[in-house]
Design an enzyme around this catalytic site. Structure first.
Site, short mmCIF file in Angstrom:
data_model
loop_
_atom_site.label_atom_id
_atom_site.label_comp_id
_atom_site.label_asym_id
_atom_site.label_seq_id
_atom_site.Cartn_x
_atom_site.Cartn_y
_atom_site.Cartn_z
N CYS A 79 0.80 -1.24 0.00
CA CYS A 79 0.00 0.00 0.00
C CYS A 79 0.83 1.28 0.00
CB CYS A 79 -0.87 0.07 1.25
SG CYS A 79 -2.28 -1.01 1.23
N HIS A 133 -1.75 5.84 2.78
CA HIS A 133 -1.66 4.67 3.66
C HIS A 133 -2.12 5.02 5.07
CE1 HIS A 133 -0.41 0.71 4.75
NE2 HIS A 133 0.54 1.11 5.54
CA LIG Z 1 -3.26 -2.12 -0.66
#
Ligand SMILES: [Ca+2]
Ligand SMILES: [Ca+2]
Length: 581
Positions: A79, A133
């Protein structure tokens, strides 16, 4: 009248640019941008054919109305580095941001993100849901839902009352969200992505005096795979098919670094618990739920006043393994993990592409999500951001079969490890020098590693000559940015025994109290083993493992409290004891 007005806007623009020396484009010619991300979505969507049973009518419909990139790859298979690369336009090997533990604003304090770049060029920028994130980065947006000052991108979401539901805890190493199950709830009661799509839909139905950059972050199919019952009903358990890319002896031809990267405890645990098919069902159901949320957003756009002047882009941050190469989750350089859905739809009269995209186009050229920044600014007629590492996809949006000499690189978490995708071939290089080579035209699941075959030496050399040569240093997170371990105040003189299970990492003990303390590791029998003192106001970095228990005492060895280590590196803060009345 219309013509007069257009002329007057143009002349004002010319006048302004003469006076201020800037590129002033008449506001009305700028398209809106609808930027949809779907978290952890691999190629299991109908139009990419990754799993024969998946149902994604809405994403397929969007693909059919624009260009589908069938050979698109993430910049990093996790991510944080993937999203950071997309939003800053900077590649991990130049920015130094390679993994999930790092903090974007510590590594890149001044980087300008896509929404800020757009709003600095006359746009209104807004977002909802997970785009970065697990934070919003408030200064980069004009508006966010939930409110940007919270720095929490998630609206309320329904979770089961007691967990785990279907996958028992395998041990302290296991990410707490790895679990699945149907919820007795409507989409509205579920909240989460439903609320995100509702808010985004409301923005799309409005006419604004400025063009917008609107980011919609759909969180499913990120774990946990809890979605309303009706999505599970679409995939009866008895019919579930295993991932088509699974091959039980697939690891045999991998080099040591590949063999280490493949098998993980998640997949072994899931198989042992007889939950593989249930998990696949949970992932399929979560994707179909996410697809329904995307459908609500596309419907809102198509019903509203912005349909004909909005560029739509849909992407996922990386793929996902569901048993392929004995692996579960992400963090690998194999195609199962690097290949992502990428769809771009451009309306006619867009500055960078006046003819718009041709509906139903498919492009098999190797492309990378790093290209989103320069592509979107060029489409919108904005100046190029000078430090972007990606190349614009405009030539391919104009003609999906255009000549394309670029390859697409995906960076793993350790500098020097990466995968490179070309049209029909893939190459993987690990930082220890191990290599893999695949002919993905005839072997899309990368079952036959050809790196050792002399007949493919030229192909291997071709990739080597195109590989990145230098890698920015990986900048570790500050101690204060790490996850905080819970402090358990001592009830008596002892602490529980350690149950260490998992790979080692560091925990940083930070002594914020005014007294010196002593550190003890509780062994498996519950006996404290001394690990030295931590002076008042100082800190100690200690290697440890998931499930370890660390006891803190005062200098007379009276227990003050303890910490239990979780599944990741963390800070353990020893605070002054609270005063009792
Ligand atoms: Ca992800
Ligand atoms: Ca193999």
């Amino acid at each position: 009248m219309q013509i007069d007005r257009a002329i007057s806007i143009v002349s004002i623009a010319i006048l302004l640019s003469a006076v201020f020396g800037t590129d002033v484009v008449a506001e009305e010619s700028k398209p809106n941008v609808l930027f949809i991300s779907v978290d952890d979505l691999n190629d299991w969507i109908g139009c990419l054919g990754g799993h024969p049973q998946i149902k994604t009518p809405n994403i397929d419909r969007l693909a059919a109305s624009g260009i589908l990139f069938t050979n698109a790859h993430c910049t990093a298979p996790a991510c944080n580095p993937s999203r950071t690369a997309i939003m800053t336009g900077l590649s991990p090997h130049r920015s130094g941001l390679y993994d999930n533990r790092q903090k974007m604003r510590e590594v890149l304090p001044d980087a300008e993100l896509l929404p800020k770049y757009f709003s600095r060029h006359g746009y209104w920028s807004a977002g909802s849901g997970k785009i970065l994130h697990y934070f919003i980065d408030a200064p980069s947006w004009d508006t966010y839902f939930p409110a940007k000052k919270t720095e929490n991108p998630f609206p309320r979401t329904l979770y089961p009352k007691t967990r785990p539901v279907n996958l028992p805890r395998g041990g302290p190493w296991q990410y707490v969200e790895t679990d699945w199950g149907e919820l007795d709830a409507t989409d509205e009661e579920f909240g989460g992505d439903w609320l995100v799509s509702k808010w985004i839909g409301e923005q799309l139905s409005e006419e604004r005096d400025k063009p917008f950059f609107l980011a919609c972050g759909i969180y499913r199919p990120h774990e946990p795979w809890f979605v309303p019952q009706k999505y599970f009903d679409e995939f009866p358990l008895k019919d579930i098919q295993l991932p088509p890319g699974y091959k039980s002896d697939d690891l045999d031809d991998l080099p040591p670094a590949g063999k280490r990267r493949g098998p993980n405890r998640y997949f072994a645990h899931i198989q042992k618990q007889n939950q593989w098919k249930q998990a696949i069902q949970g992932y399929l159901a979560s994707i179909t739920f996410a697809d329904a949320m995307v459908g609500r957003v596309i419907d809102a756009l198509d019903r509203g006043p912005n349909r004909d002047n909005t560029v739509v882009v849909l992407w996922s941050d990386h793929g996902w393994h569901l048993g392929e190469k004995q692996h579960w989750q992400k963090y690998t350089a194999w195609r199962a993990c690097t290949r992502v859905p990428l769809i771009i739809r451009v309306p006619k009269n867009t500055p960078g592409l006046s003819e718009g995209t041709k509906p139903g186009g498919r492009c098999s050229k190797p492309v990378n999500l790093l290209s989103l920044f320069p592509t979107l600014t060029q489409l919108s007629g904005l100046p190029d951001k000078s430090d972007n590492d990606g190349v614009s996809l405009l030539p391919l949006l104009r003609n999906p079969q255009a000549e394309w000499s670029h390859m697409s690189t995906t960076f793993l978490g350790d500098p020097g490890s990466y995968g490179i995708s070309d049209e029909g071939w893939r190459y993987i290089h690990y930082s220890n020098g191990d290599e893999e080579l695949y002919d993905t035209q005839s072997d899309p699941y990368e079952w036959a590693n050809l790196a050792a075959s002399p007949t493919h030496a030229a192909m291997l050399n071709r990739f080597r000559s195109r590989a990145p040569q230098t890698f920015a240093r990986k900048i570790p997170p500050r101690d204060e940015s790490l996850t905080k371990l819970k402090w358990h105040v001592a009830k008596d003189s002892s602490a529980p025994a350690s149950k260490p299970d998992g790979n080692p990492f560091d925990v940083v003990f930070i002594n914020r109290s005014k007294s010196n303390v002593e550190l003890f590791w509780m062994d498996r029998q519950g006996k404290p083993k001394p690990y030295g003192g931590i002076a008042a106001g100082s800190r100690k970095r200690q290697q440890t493992r998931p499930g370890a228990v660390w006891l803190i005492t005062d200098e007379s060895q009276k227990a003050l409290g303890h910490f239990v280590v979780g599944d990741r590196t963390a800070q353990a803060v020893i605070s002054p004891p609270s005063k009792k009345p």
